[in-house]
Design a protein around this motif. Structure first.
Motif, PDB file in Angstrom:
ATOM      1  N   PRO A   1       1.463  -9.428  -3.793  1.00  0.00           N
ATOM      2  CA  PRO A   1       2.908  -9.243  -3.979  1.00  0.00           C
ATOM      3  C   PRO A   1       3.687 -10.103  -2.993  1.00  0.00           C
ATOM      4  O   PRO A   1       3.240 -10.357  -1.868  1.00  0.00           O
ATOM      5  N   ALA A   2       4.870 -10.598  -3.427  1.00  0.00           N
ATOM      6  CA  ALA A   2       5.710 -11.388  -2.526  1.00  0.00           C
ATOM      7  C   ALA A   2       6.241 -10.511  -1.396  1.00  0.00           C
ATOM      8  O   ALA A   2       6.428 -10.979  -0.264  1.00  0.00           O
ATOM      9  N   SER A   3       6.465  -9.213  -1.672  1.00  0.00           N
ATOM     10  CA  SER A   3       6.912  -8.270  -0.646  1.00  0.00           C
ATOM     11  C   SER A   3       6.680  -6.851  -1.175  1.00  0.00           C
ATOM     12  O   SER A   3       6.378  -6.673  -2.358  1.00  0.00           O
TER      13      SER A   3
ATOM     14  N   ALA B   1       4.951  -0.257   2.105  1.00  0.00           N
ATOM     15  CA  ALA B   1       3.682   0.467   2.007  1.00  0.00           C
ATOM     16  C   ALA B   1       3.767   1.875   2.617  1.00  0.00           C
ATOM     17  O   ALA B   1       2.765   2.412   3.074  1.00  0.00           O
ATOM     18  N   THR B   2       4.973   2.492   2.617  1.00  0.00           N
ATOM     19  CA  THR B   2       5.152   3.809   3.266  1.00  0.00           C
ATOM     20  C   THR B   2       4.164   4.835   2.744  1.00  0.00           C
ATOM     21  O   THR B   2       3.567   5.608   3.502  1.00  0.00           O
ATOM     22  N   ASN B   3       3.934   4.879   1.464  1.00  0.00           N
ATOM     23  CA  ASN B   3       3.096   5.906   0.865  1.00  0.00           C
ATOM     24  C   ASN B   3       1.702   5.402   0.468  1.00  0.00           C
ATOM     25  O   ASN B   3       0.997   6.085  -0.273  1.00  0.00           O
ATOM     26  N   LEU B   4       1.318   4.217   0.978  1.00  0.00           N
ATOM     27  CA  LEU B   4      -0.001   3.674   0.638  1.00  0.00           C
ATOM     28  C   LEU B   4      -1.075   4.300   1.502  1.00  0.00           C
ATOM     29  O   LEU B   4      -0.819   4.720   2.635  1.00  0.00           O
ATOM     30  N   THR B   5      -2.277   4.407   1.040  1.00  0.00           N
ATOM     31  CA  THR B   5      -3.424   4.920   1.793  1.00  0.00           C
ATOM     32  C   THR B   5      -4.589   3.966   1.631  1.00  0.00           C
ATOM     33  O   THR B   5      -4.592   3.100   0.745  1.00  0.00           O
TER      34      THR B   5
ATOM     35  N   GLY C   1      -6.857  -4.936   7.786  1.00  0.00           N
ATOM     36  CA  GLY C   1      -5.621  -4.753   7.028  1.00  0.00           C
ATOM     37  C   GLY C   1      -4.371  -4.888   7.851  1.00  0.00           C
ATOM     38  O   GLY C   1      -3.267  -4.822   7.297  1.00  0.00           O
ATOM     39  N   LEU C   2      -4.472  -5.009   9.180  1.00  0.00           N
ATOM     40  CA  LEU C   2      -3.309  -5.138  10.041  1.00  0.00           C
ATOM     41  C   LEU C   2      -3.359  -6.452  10.794  1.00  0.00           C
ATOM     42  O   LEU C   2      -4.430  -6.940  11.154  1.00  0.00           O
ATOM     43  N   THR C   3      -2.189  -6.966  11.111  1.00  0.00           N
ATOM     44  CA  THR C   3      -2.089  -8.189  11.915  1.00  0.00           C
ATOM     45  C   THR C   3      -1.050  -7.958  12.998  1.00  0.00           C
ATOM     46  O   THR C   3      -0.214  -7.060  12.898  1.00  0.00           O
ATOM     47  N   GLY C   4      -1.113  -8.776  14.086  1.00  0.00           N
ATOM     48  CA  GLY C   4      -0.111  -8.719  15.141  1.00  0.00           C
ATOM     49  C   GLY C   4      -0.424  -7.740  16.239  1.00  0.00           C
ATOM     50  O   GLY C   4       0.391  -7.595  17.166  1.00  0.00           O
ATOM     51  N   ALA C   5      -1.540  -6.998  16.225  1.00  0.00           N
ATOM     52  CA  ALA C   5      -1.863  -6.047  17.279  1.00  0.00           C
ATOM     53  C   ALA C   5      -2.378  -6.778  18.513  1.00  0.00           C
ATOM     54  O   ALA C   5      -2.957  -7.872  18.425  1.00  0.00           O
TER      55      ALA C   5
END
Length: 678
Positions: free
Chosen positions: A330-332, A335-339, A346-350
């Protein structure tokens, strides 16, 4: 009869105008022999006799002031025992009441002697009154004629009529059928109705008739109720009430026309509004209006292409997405309710090591610490704002005094001078000494060769209530080589300037008020200021002994002890003390024992008959040989005597009689005191 009324009225008038006072029953029989002065005769005999005559011999008891101390026939007496006072006349044998005088309401009520309760007073002859016999309840009073007593006939029973008769008493009779009166309205019997009654009242008064009645073209008016099952011709517009707005008008319109009610399976026409929540069968193509472009097509053929055509703000192409399908890239998105997002990829910037810590179980080495979780063993940390640290396991070392501790590692050391200084001892020898504010117990440690003075610290430099003990631990202080403990400056010690220990092993406990005063309590063996002996009833007690004992009942009755102390419980046991005292009031023949503390030692009183009262003691006397002294307490002169022959150890009988030539039993208030041995 007229003379009797006249004398009664005169007495009543005299009582009304004269104020209430003591009885006026002096003898009206004057002496016939002298010598005596006129003043003595007037004051002693004449004036009292005139007062008695003028005041109708009034008093609470019958007068006996005529010749031979007896009343004379036809003498008048006003009995003032109660109010109203009763005016009576002596007939030679007894006193006959002729009237009553109320001195409060000032009313005179004449009495009819021989009157019958429930009877009727009447004049049996001119000026002479008599009383009829008892009249029947609810009956009719019938006159008896001149000089004859009225009588009565029995009351009529329910629904009877009394008929008068010229020759004899009226009769009560039950009436049935029609009756007519000589003049006036005729009355009719049961089940009969006259035309006049119909004409006058049929539409204004409720009537009930037997059988069927037929009225031609009647006007109903406004009936309270009615059943119209078989009625016809009721107009909708005016004959029915309670319909909603427009309902009557709709009922008058032919069905199928505008404004008419809609029938089952009938045509709706074109309603101005309606709710089709439960309706079925509406065609989408023609039955729904107002849809956007392409919406009807999508509803008929629901494909992804038709959905995109119906939408006006769609983004992207392709098929519609449903749960479980691939999102692609997706372009944007939010993800508030995603699991299911993997931490490691799945995360970046940590920051460095953060994702690794997030992937480690809480409570394990290298994991994130959560609120309420275990810290483990941090390599360092600052607990400035931390709370709840347990002293038993969370602190090491010794807490100094400045931080609220004792600076010591044992309880004994904590109480000593190196800690809290609660317990410490300072020894001093044969010289003067200034006691320090930090001293707690100061004692001698050498024998004195002369009297020595030790000075207390100022009361203001120690805590209020602080204890300080000064003692002769050496045990060598004497009456010559004393230990004087004096104040500092202008302080006071027990209100003075110093206290002294003058015997071996003596001591004082001092307490300060924290300002300027010391209090000192002697301690130890016979310290200075103690009591060496006590004199009790002339006998000196130097070490131990009994000063006095409580007197027993036997001690009180013997009355010889000079050392026994009388307690309240044994005070009455002495023969000189009253064992009981009773104050008894009387009103209208009823006796009442006045409650403690006015009366005591009396269990109850009881009236046997007029003027005889039995008194029961709370505690029995030792024998029936005891003393009873009684006196009257009401204003009327009476004699109060004990009937000695009726006495027991718990009861005695009092008899009260009037004062006069012929004493008689009477009721009166009195009091009695009882003494003797119990």
């Amino acid at each position: 009869m007229k003379l009797q009324r006249l004398l009664g009225a005169v007495c009543a008038a005299l009582l009304l105008v004269a104020p209430l006072r003591a009885a006026e029953q002096s003898s009206y029989v004057t002496p016939t022999a002298g010598p005596m002065s006129m003043a003595t005769f007037t004051a002693t005999y004449l004036n009292p006799a005139l007062r008695a005559l003028a005041a109708c011999h009034n008093g609470s008891s019958a007068p006996a002031n005529g010749p031979s101390s007896a009343p004379m026939a036809y003498q008048v007496w006003c009995d003032t025992t109660t109010n109203p006072a009763i005016v009576k006349r002596y007939d030679g044998a007894s006193w006959v009441a002729i009237g009553a005088l109320d001195t409060v309401s000032h009313a005179w009520t004449p009495y009819l002697t021989g009157g019958t309760s429930g009877g009727l007073p009447y004049f049996s002859s001119t000026g002479v009154m008599a009383s009829s016999a008892l009249l029947a309840q609810n009956g009719f009073v019938v006159g008896g004629g001149a000089g004859a007593a009225p009588a009565s006939i029995a009351a009529c029973t329910a629904d009877q009529i009394a008929f008068g008769r010229t020759g004899s008493a009226p009769l009560c009779r039950t009436v049935t059928g029609d009756i007519s009166f000589a003049t006036g309205v005729s009355a009719v019997g049961a089940s009969k109705v006259t035309s006049a009654m119909l004409n006058a009242d049929v539409f204004s008064t409720a009537h009930s008739w037997s059988g069927q009645q037929t009225l031609v073209a009647p006007i109903l008016g406004t009936p309270a109720s009615g059943t119209l099952t078989n009625a016809t011709g009721l107009p909708i517009a005016t004959g029915v009430s309670g319909l909603g707005t427009g309902v009557a008008a709709a009922l008058a319109v032919n069905t199928g026309s505008a404004g008419a009610p809609v029938l089952f399976n009938g045509a709706l026409g074109a309603p101005s509004s309606g709710t089709l929540t439960n309706a079925t069968g509406l065609p989408v193509a023609s039955g729904v209006s107002g849809l956007g472009t392409g919406v009807a097509t999508f509803l008929a053929t629901p494909s992804s292409a038709n959905l995109r055509a119906a939408l006006t703000d769609e983004v992207g192409t392709g098929a519609a997405y449903f749960i479980g399908g691939a999102l692609g890239t997706p372009a944007s998105g939010t993800a508030t309710n995603l699991t299911g997002l993997p931490i490691s990829s799945g995360l970046t910037g940590a920051g460095t090591g953060v994702l690794t810590a997030l992937g480690t179980n809480v409570g394990s080495a290298g994991s994130v610490i959560v609120n309420g979780g275990a810290l483990g063993t941090p390599s360092s940390g600052t607990l400035t704002s931390a709370t709840g640290l347990p002293l038993s396991t969370g602190v090491t070392g010794t807490l100094p005094l400045s931080n609220g501790g004792t600076g010591q590692t044992t309880a004994a050391a904590a109480r000593a001078s190196s800690g809290l200084n609660v317990e410490s001892f300072t020894g001093h020898g044969d010289s003067i000494y200034t006691i320090l504010a930090t001293d707690r117990t100061v004692g001698t440690n050498a024998a004195f060769t002369a009297s020595r003075t030790w000075t207390l610290p100022a009361a203001s430099v120690v805590n209020p209530g602080q204890d300080l003990v000064v003692a002769d631990f050496q045990g060598t202080v004497t009456g010559t080589n004393t230990l004087v403990i004096q104040r500092a400056g202008s302080d006071t010690v027990n209100g003075g300037s110093a206290v002294t220990i003058s015997v071996a092993n003596g001591a004082y406990l001092f307490k300060s008020d924290g300002v300027s005063k010391w209090t000192a309590q002697s301690m130890g063996a016979a310290s200075g200021g103690g009591v060496s002996s006590v004199t009790c009833f002339g006998v000196a007690i130097t070490s131990s002994g009994t000063c006095a004992t409580a007197a027993t009942k036997s001690d009180q009755q013997t009355g010889t002890s000079t050392t026994a102390i009388v307690t309240p419980s044994q005070q009455q046991s002495h023969d000189s003390a009253l064992k009981a005292s009773a104050v008894i009031t009387q009103s209208a023949g009823t006796y009442t024992l006045v409650a403690a503390p006015v009366s005591y030692g009396v269990a109850s009183i009881s009236k046997s008959s007029t003027g005889i009262v039995v008194v029961t003691l709370s505690t029995a006397m030792a024998s029936a040989n005891y003393k009873v002294l009684c006196m009257a307490t009401q204003t009327t002169p009476v004699t109060v005597q004990e009937a000695g022959g009726n006495r027991t150890t718990t009861t005695f009988e009092i008899r009260i009689q009037s004062v006069g030539a012929t004493p008689a039993a009477t009721d009166s208030g009195f009091s009695c005191d009882v003494s003797g041995r119990q």
